[in-house]
Scaffold this active site. Sequence first.
Site, PDB file in Angstrom:
ATOM      1  N   ASP A  22      -0.951  -1.096 -16.357  1.00 46.04           N
ATOM      2  CA  ASP A  22       0.049  -0.042 -16.960  1.00 46.04           C
ATOM      3  C   ASP A  22       1.179  -0.923 -17.136  1.00 46.04           C
ATOM      4  OD1 ASP A  22       1.719   2.001 -17.582  1.00 46.04           O
ATOM      5  OD2 ASP A  22       1.478   3.019 -15.799  1.00 46.04           O
ATOM      6  N   ASN A  24       3.964   0.678 -18.945  1.00 40.44           N
ATOM      7  CA  ASN A  24       5.281   1.570 -19.279  1.00 40.44           C
ATOM      8  C   ASN A  24       5.242   2.710 -18.193  1.00 40.44           C
ATOM      9  OD1 ASN A  24       2.767   3.147 -19.865  1.00 40.44           O
ATOM     10  ND2 ASN A  24       3.629   3.553 -22.007  1.00 40.44           N
ATOM     11  N   ASP A  26       3.175   5.112 -16.954  1.00 45.15           N
ATOM     12  CA  ASP A  26       2.572   6.331 -17.109  1.00 45.15           C
ATOM     13  C   ASP A  26       1.316   6.589 -16.457  1.00 45.15           C
ATOM     14  OD1 ASP A  26       1.041   4.844 -18.654  1.00 45.15           O
ATOM     15  OD2 ASP A  26       1.150   6.169 -20.473  1.00 45.15           O
ATOM     16  N   ASP A  30      -2.615  -0.319 -20.843  1.00 43.65           N
ATOM     17  CA  ASP A  30      -2.226  -0.213 -21.997  1.00 43.65           C
ATOM     18  C   ASP A  30      -2.180  -1.777 -22.532  1.00 43.65           C
ATOM     19  OD1 ASP A  30       0.391  -1.404 -21.212  1.00 43.65           O
ATOM     20  OD2 ASP A  30       0.953   0.707 -20.729  1.00 43.65           O
ATOM     21  N   ASP A  99     -14.619  -2.971 -29.328  1.00 51.28           N
ATOM     22  CA  ASP A  99     -15.668  -2.213 -29.188  1.00 51.28           C
ATOM     23  C   ASP A  99     -15.904  -1.397 -30.308  1.00 51.28           C
ATOM     24  OD1 ASP A  99     -17.748  -0.882 -27.895  1.00 51.28           O
ATOM     25  OD2 ASP A  99     -16.719  -0.948 -25.924  1.00 51.28           O
ATOM     26  N   ASP A 200     -21.407  -0.734 -29.530  1.00 50.44           N
ATOM     27  CA  ASP A 200     -21.833   0.498 -28.630  1.00 50.44           C
ATOM     28  C   ASP A 200     -23.092   1.021 -29.081  1.00 50.44           C
ATOM     29  OD1 ASP A 200     -21.001   1.868 -26.263  1.00 50.44           O
ATOM     30  OD2 ASP A 200     -21.048   3.529 -28.025  1.00 50.44           O
ATOM     31  N   GLU A 257     -24.850  -3.945 -27.823  1.00 48.52           N
ATOM     32  CA  GLU A 257     -25.501  -3.296 -26.647  1.00 48.52           C
ATOM     33  C   GLU A 257     -26.854  -2.777 -26.706  1.00 48.52           C
ATOM     34  OE1 GLU A 257     -24.078   0.345 -23.475  1.00 48.52           O
ATOM     35  OE2 GLU A 257     -24.123   0.689 -25.489  1.00 48.52           O
ATOM     36  N   HIS A 329     -18.449  -1.826 -17.461  1.00 49.19           N
ATOM     37  CA  HIS A 329     -17.655  -0.714 -17.185  1.00 49.19           C
ATOM     38  C   HIS A 329     -18.768   0.691 -16.988  1.00 49.19           C
ATOM     39  CE1 HIS A 329     -18.803  -0.358 -21.389  1.00 49.19           C
ATOM     40  NE2 HIS A 329     -18.735   1.078 -21.392  1.00 49.19           N
ATOM     41  N   ASP A 330     -19.845   0.401 -17.162  1.00 45.17           N
ATOM     42  CA  ASP A 330     -21.199   1.374 -16.952  1.00 45.17           C
ATOM     43  C   ASP A 330     -21.852   1.373 -15.649  1.00 45.17           C
ATOM     44  OD1 ASP A 330     -20.564   3.169 -18.970  1.00 45.17           O
ATOM     45  OD2 ASP A 330     -21.544   1.925 -20.485  1.00 45.17           O
TER      46      ASP A 330
END
Length: 553
Positions: A22, A24, A26, A30, A99, A200, A257, A329-330
């Site tokens: 991150d 910024n 929040d 990003d 992706d 994907d 994938e 990520h899965d």
Amino acid sequence: MLNKKWWHETIGYQIYPKSFQDSNNDGVGDIQGMIQHLDELQELGVNVVWISPINLSPMVDHGYDISDYFQIDPSFGTNEDFEELIQEANKRGIKILMDLVINHTSDQHEWFKEALANPNSDFRNYYVIKEGKDGLPPNNWRSIFGGSAWEQIEDTNEYYLHLFTKGQPDLNWENPMLREELYQMIQYWLDRGLGGFRIDAITHIKKNYDYINVPADGPDNLATVWEHYRDATGIGEFLGEMRDRVFTDNDVLTIAEMDVEDPDKWEEYFGENGYFSTIFDFYHTPYSIQQEKYKEHPVTFIEDMKTKMFAKQVKANGRVLFTNFLENHDLPRALNRWIPESEIHFNSASALAMMYFFLRGIPVIYQGQEIGMVDYPKDSIEEYLDLPTYNNYENYLLEGLSEDEALHQINIECRENSRTPVQWDASEYAGFSTVKPWFDVNPNYHDINYAQQKDDPHSLLNFYKKMAVLRKNKAYQETFIYSDTVPFATEIKGCVAYERQGIESIFVICNMTNQPMQVPVASVEEILLTNGETDIYVDGYLHLKPYQGIIFK
């Protein structure tokens, strides 16, 4: 021998943007945060970075529900930020992959909103919309994420298909107008300087539209019927058209994938003239050393994984290049899936890394893997965020598990384990942000973080760098990329060993157990890399310590 391509020399890295950095404050990662760490990725030996979706999205499925293909989501930055990332990465010899999510859109996409608002619109045929039967959906297909794969359109007897969440209506690839729109979008991003795409859910774009109910396979009276919507007959027509229209002339890296279970079709899908450059496949991903059948017999897990891995490698020799990965990520973190919890440490983590990194194919690292990030089990289901997590939890309750048992199972298998913020340093929130992140940081960040390992020559991070240097060494690179993988010492339980038979003959041997191991080898000319002692070759045997790996000529 394969015709040489630029991407054959790839060491890949996946960024899950919400959790990388991150910039910024929040609480959400990003694009500018990615730019901040390009030097670290270059030092890691990475030359291709795949970024999970950053297009405009309501984030029902964390970006895999795209509402505008041409815009970067403001939570990640701007289109100009993304072009800056591509340019800065190129300066460091790194290509960026987006992706590509083209099996479905968000239900907030203008195409879908117009399709619902106007039944006579051309956009109606951009999606799969069918009449219900007797007040019920067209059939009893189950969504991959749980629940019915059909969602009723208000005040009508019509339903739209969604193989994932109801916020992700499936696109109708049978419509040539739709396909043309997608090809134009793909070319738009390639014109921005992309190195290619990770693609994907591409196996699902072709459906068998035989709308009949099938026998239910669960207490929800629904059925998962892969044969109707995964690698369905005729999918090659669409994949070949896409390759010819936007991939071939652009000389890009495309990673699909998908599983291609029939080895006779490998060349068709990702050979020299295949639909894609290579694929992410899932032969190893459903398994965990924490599963009941393995908990008391961890060596059996290693043996089963070894068998599956070598079966694939041997069949690929001289033919195709897979991507080789442990995490994405899965998936839960690799160390928790491969190593008993009490034995997760530098030696086991580095031995696991050596085991996969030098196989024939393209190695890919997932963010945080290089510092040994692990799962973060939760005390309550409410601490999770992902809709499929809750669907799976409810299914376990329907199957008769108690709440504690269901949560235990979720903690083992949940894909959110890999989505905790990257642990950059020991400051508050692990250096990911100065404010509370969108998802909780693993509390072990004081002990496992990038800053701590960066200057430690014996750290896992620096071991990954050593592996990258060896793999790119001009003396051995040809062997590591193109030579055959030949299994070795397969009879030794818990030993994962193979020879790369090329210009050089290089052996990779990993003791994946907590016990010493003796492995017979004819000779050791030169040790190229090990995570332990080097004076271990005695009387024709390598005497490996627990979780010791070695690479030698």
